[in-house]
Scaffold this motif. Sequence first.
Motif, PDB file in Angstrom:
ATOM      1  N   GLN A 235      -4.743 -10.479  13.300  1.00  0.00           N
ATOM      2  CA  GLN A 235      -3.974 -10.769  12.085  1.00  0.00           C
ATOM      3  C   GLN A 235      -4.775 -10.487  10.812  1.00  0.00           C
ATOM      4  N   GLY A 236      -5.550  -9.427  10.821  1.00  0.00           N
ATOM      5  CA  GLY A 236      -6.280  -9.046   9.624  1.00  0.00           C
ATOM      6  C   GLY A 236      -7.738  -9.420   9.635  1.00  0.00           C
ATOM      7  N   SER A 237      -8.274  -9.822  10.804  1.00  0.00           N
ATOM      8  CA  SER A 237      -9.667 -10.266  10.873  1.00  0.00           C
ATOM      9  C   SER A 237     -10.647  -9.188  10.426  1.00  0.00           C
ATOM     10  N   SER A 238     -10.443  -7.960  10.917  1.00  0.00           N
ATOM     11  CA  SER A 238     -11.376  -6.877  10.583  1.00  0.00           C
ATOM     12  C   SER A 238     -11.385  -6.608   9.085  1.00  0.00           C
ATOM     13  N   LEU A 239     -10.201  -6.602   8.483  1.00  0.00           N
ATOM     14  CA  LEU A 239     -10.101  -6.330   7.051  1.00  0.00           C
ATOM     15  C   LEU A 239     -10.695  -7.474   6.235  1.00  0.00           C
ATOM     16  N   LEU A 240     -10.502  -8.710   6.697  1.00  0.00           N
ATOM     17  CA  LEU A 240     -11.083  -9.862   6.000  1.00  0.00           C
ATOM     18  C   LEU A 240     -12.602  -9.762   5.967  1.00  0.00           C
ATOM     19  N   TRP A 241     -13.210  -9.453   7.122  1.00  0.00           N
ATOM     20  CA  TRP A 241     -14.671  -9.335   7.137  1.00  0.00           C
ATOM     21  C   TRP A 241     -15.136  -8.198   6.228  1.00  0.00           C
ATOM     22  N   HIS A 300     -16.042   1.475   0.597  1.00  0.00           N
ATOM     23  CA  HIS A 300     -16.511   1.384   1.984  1.00  0.00           C
ATOM     24  C   HIS A 300     -15.346   1.217   2.954  1.00  0.00           C
ATOM     25  N   MET A 301     -14.131   1.141   2.432  1.00  0.00           N
ATOM     26  CA  MET A 301     -12.968   0.812   3.251  1.00  0.00           C
ATOM     27  C   MET A 301     -11.884   1.882   3.125  1.00  0.00           C
ATOM     28  N   PHE A 302     -12.288   3.111   2.807  1.00  0.00           N
ATOM     29  CA  PHE A 302     -11.308   4.182   2.634  1.00  0.00           C
ATOM     30  C   PHE A 302     -10.575   4.518   3.939  1.00  0.00           C
ATOM     31  N   LEU A 303     -11.181   4.204   5.089  1.00  0.00           N
ATOM     32  CA  LEU A 303     -10.546   4.520   6.370  1.00  0.00           C
ATOM     33  C   LEU A 303      -9.625   3.404   6.846  1.00  0.00           C
ATOM     34  N   THR A 304      -9.474   2.341   6.085  1.00  0.00           N
ATOM     35  CA  THR A 304      -8.577   1.255   6.466  1.00  0.00           C
ATOM     36  C   THR A 304      -7.169   1.552   5.963  1.00  0.00           C
ATOM     37  N   ALA A 305      -6.271   0.614   6.199  1.00  0.00           N
ATOM     38  CA  ALA A 305      -4.856   0.816   5.860  1.00  0.00           C
ATOM     39  C   ALA A 305      -4.541   0.472   4.406  1.00  0.00           C
ATOM     40  N   ILE A 306      -5.550   0.295   3.565  1.00  0.00           N
ATOM     41  CA  ILE A 306      -5.305   0.033   2.138  1.00  0.00           C
ATOM     42  C   ILE A 306      -4.555   1.218   1.545  1.00  0.00           C
ATOM     43  N   GLU A 309      -3.057   4.308  -3.658  1.00  0.00           N
ATOM     44  CA  GLU A 309      -3.260   3.999  -5.076  1.00  0.00           C
ATOM     45  C   GLU A 309      -4.517   3.161  -5.284  1.00  0.00           C
ATOM     46  N   ILE A 310      -4.707   2.161  -4.426  1.00  0.00           N
ATOM     47  CA  ILE A 310      -5.905   1.327  -4.524  1.00  0.00           C
ATOM     48  C   ILE A 310      -7.151   2.155  -4.210  1.00  0.00           C
ATOM     49  N   LYS A 311      -7.072   2.988  -3.197  1.00  0.00           N
ATOM     50  CA  LYS A 311      -8.220   3.844  -2.853  1.00  0.00           C
ATOM     51  C   LYS A 311      -8.584   4.768  -4.016  1.00  0.00           C
ATOM     52  N   THR A 312      -7.565   5.304  -4.680  1.00  0.00           N
ATOM     53  CA  THR A 312      -7.824   6.201  -5.822  1.00  0.00           C
ATOM     54  C   THR A 312      -8.493   5.443  -6.960  1.00  0.00           C
TER      55      THR A 312
END
Length: 824
Positions: A235-241, A300-306, A309-312
């Motif tokens: 439920q989002g553990s990886s993204l939270l860390w 550091h999180m460009f490969l995540t599901a963010i 627009e946020i990545k840019t």
Amino acid sequence: MSDLPPMTSVKRWLVTTNHKDVGILYIATALFFLLLGGVLALLFRAHLWVPGGTGLLENMEFNQAVTAHGLLMVFWFLSPIASGFANYFVPLQIGAKDLAFPRLNALSYWFYLFSGILMGVSFFQGKTFAGGWTMYAPLNVPSFNTVMEATAGGNATVLALLLFVISITIGTVNFLVTIHRSRAEGLGLWNMPMFTWSWLLTIWMMLFAFAALLAALLLLSIDRVMLTQYFSTDQGSSLLWAHLFWFFGHPEVYIVFFPALGIMFETFQTFTGRRLVGRKWVIIAMVLVAVQSFLVWMHHMFLTAINLEIKTLFMATTIGISLPFDLMVFALIYTMVKGRVRFTTPFLFSLGALVLFILGGITGVFLGAVVLDYEFRGTYWVVAHFHYVMVSGVTALVAGIYYWWPKISGKMYSETLGKINFAVYFIGFNLLYFPMFLAWETPRRVFDYSEGAQIYHQASTVGAFVLGASFLIMFFTLGKSLLTGPDAPDNPWEYSRTAEWAIPSPPPLENWTDRPSYASGRLEFVDDAAAATDGGVATGHEATAADTAHEEHADHASIWPLGIGLGTFVFFLGLSGMTPYVYEFIQGTDHPPEHLADAAVDPSITYPILTLLGVGILGVSLFKFGVEEFNVPETAIAERWPFGGVGNTKFGVWVFLASDVVVFGGAIGAYVFMRLHGGWDNWHLDTITMAGLFNTYVLLTSSFTVILALAFAERKNKKAMLGSMVATVLLAFVFMGVKAFEYSSKFADGHYWFSGIDYSIYFVTTGLHALHVLLGVLVALFMIYRIVSVDAYLEDHRPVEFFGLYWHFVDIVWVFLFPLFYLM
């Protein structure tokens, strides 16, 4: 115990609180961890000689070596050696006699040392942590099917990091108070030496970045020891860390590099004979980087599901942060061009650091672009870029060792050996890391690679051993200097500008015979005893200065910081092996979670014994620390803008609370993030609203009783002050009693901290607050003991005020937790 034994005595190094001694301890210990991390690097580089590995290491052994190398170098070497330089030289550069809180300075060191020892012990507890130094979830928690396998070593690693961060926090508070409130007369912030400026910005970044890491490590350690579910759900553990870690992790790059940059500024000025070009603009650029460092973590999180627009947006902030560095680089280049360069060993290492950093920075810009990051992320391109940035900082730190070695040791070294050292170092560095750019398609932390990349990996392995040899040359050079080198003059560098070169080498215990002053625009030494008398009569504030200088004796020794460090180490070592007992309890409940599969449990009685022993040592040491008479005179005449109206201790409490805001912010942010990720209305927690409301009134009332205690202390009314403090403690007991009732009700209904992410968050967040309440109660009980036994706080009521600041903060936190867990 206040007098220091001689430096040849072992006891000296166990009891010292003097900033120069603590600086030497930091530097020596950091160099030890450099050797340990370096040996691990040589081990796995030798394993990488051929594709698929040479068989030198097993699969898990390789993972452990790579992970431990990263952790040791990033945490136990890079920041601490810079802290060692800062401990030794920042007070000298600003004209202070010591740091504001010498015993806390020693405590910070002992926490650092014991955290490193705990990290080392983890290798002997089955296996150490093997999930990479970034500790990505869910690799950072025990797997579902082997929850009991080799848990203690991984736990010890996480707890070692936790203890290390506590050490950093204590040191950060100490330096901030010292730099802002103990600068010599006339030394404004703009005029501070560049190394001190770099360290000031470093510790401001540390204060908030390491607090975020502390929050993440608290959650992770509870996940590992108590088996909560922050980082073990889908439920989002990886993204939270990732959010928590990289909010710390990217400022950490600048935390590591800024002290190195400060050394480069100092050595470029000294060995070009010219003031740094654009000095004020460089300071402004450093301030901009310090602020921007907290706004780039998501690259550091460009490969995540963010979303894109946020990545840019974060791509733009990443490229933007490179611009202030451009200014700093050009300032160093122009300083060199406009000056007359002297190619000494310190300057060669500083110049080498600049060259390497430029290459590291340029290759980092590639990773700031989203499209290119998709291609390079997780490859040896990142490994090469990372090391060209971080180890370029190491290069400047080696320059600092050579630059300040004559001042620390009182001995000169061989310039010939120093230059040979630089040549071997520079060749080894580039032979090790540059081929990694060419072998960029190799996955990082993997020992298999294509045959076409073998030549590059073999070159890197040879470079690793050459680089390692350069450090042996450095140790030989410094050892030879210490044993047979000529005595160093007070100032061996012709154009050095900072105050440490105006006193003997090595400096005396008290640093200054007379008070340093910049009131005339240049460094002078003022004899306050002579200046404050007119015909034998001292007058005005100068008399106070004279009295302070000649009547108050500053203490320099205490054994209790060591005791506190030892007790905390034993306690954490005990905690590292408690997971099997928690697992055994879980299996005994009516509804153990499905993900905690049945497994053989073999708890060791050693760990509970160590936990209790640690609590005992810690309790005794803290009590002795509290009652020990330890005199630290506050500097009578000093520059204190912009905190002139706040005392040292009060300012320190405010700074500590600022970091604690970030810790609670991390815990509360995890609650909001996980609840939003799982759907805000899908929250299944059922709390007792009236219990939360009652506890809110109880805590607010306890804040009022603390205010009464302060008012009665100001009026010197002992009985009323004592009664108010007792009332505060009783109200805290009521609060914790209600919480115990709530927890027991949950247990009776079959809801535990491991029952689901919602209950994990509830128990951990409110438990963290309850821990703060408990710590406040322990402090209050100690203060009650002091009031009863020695009539404390009647003449000086400030400790009651400081306790009140902490207690009000704890109450305010509850005001936020109440609606989050009881009303929403």
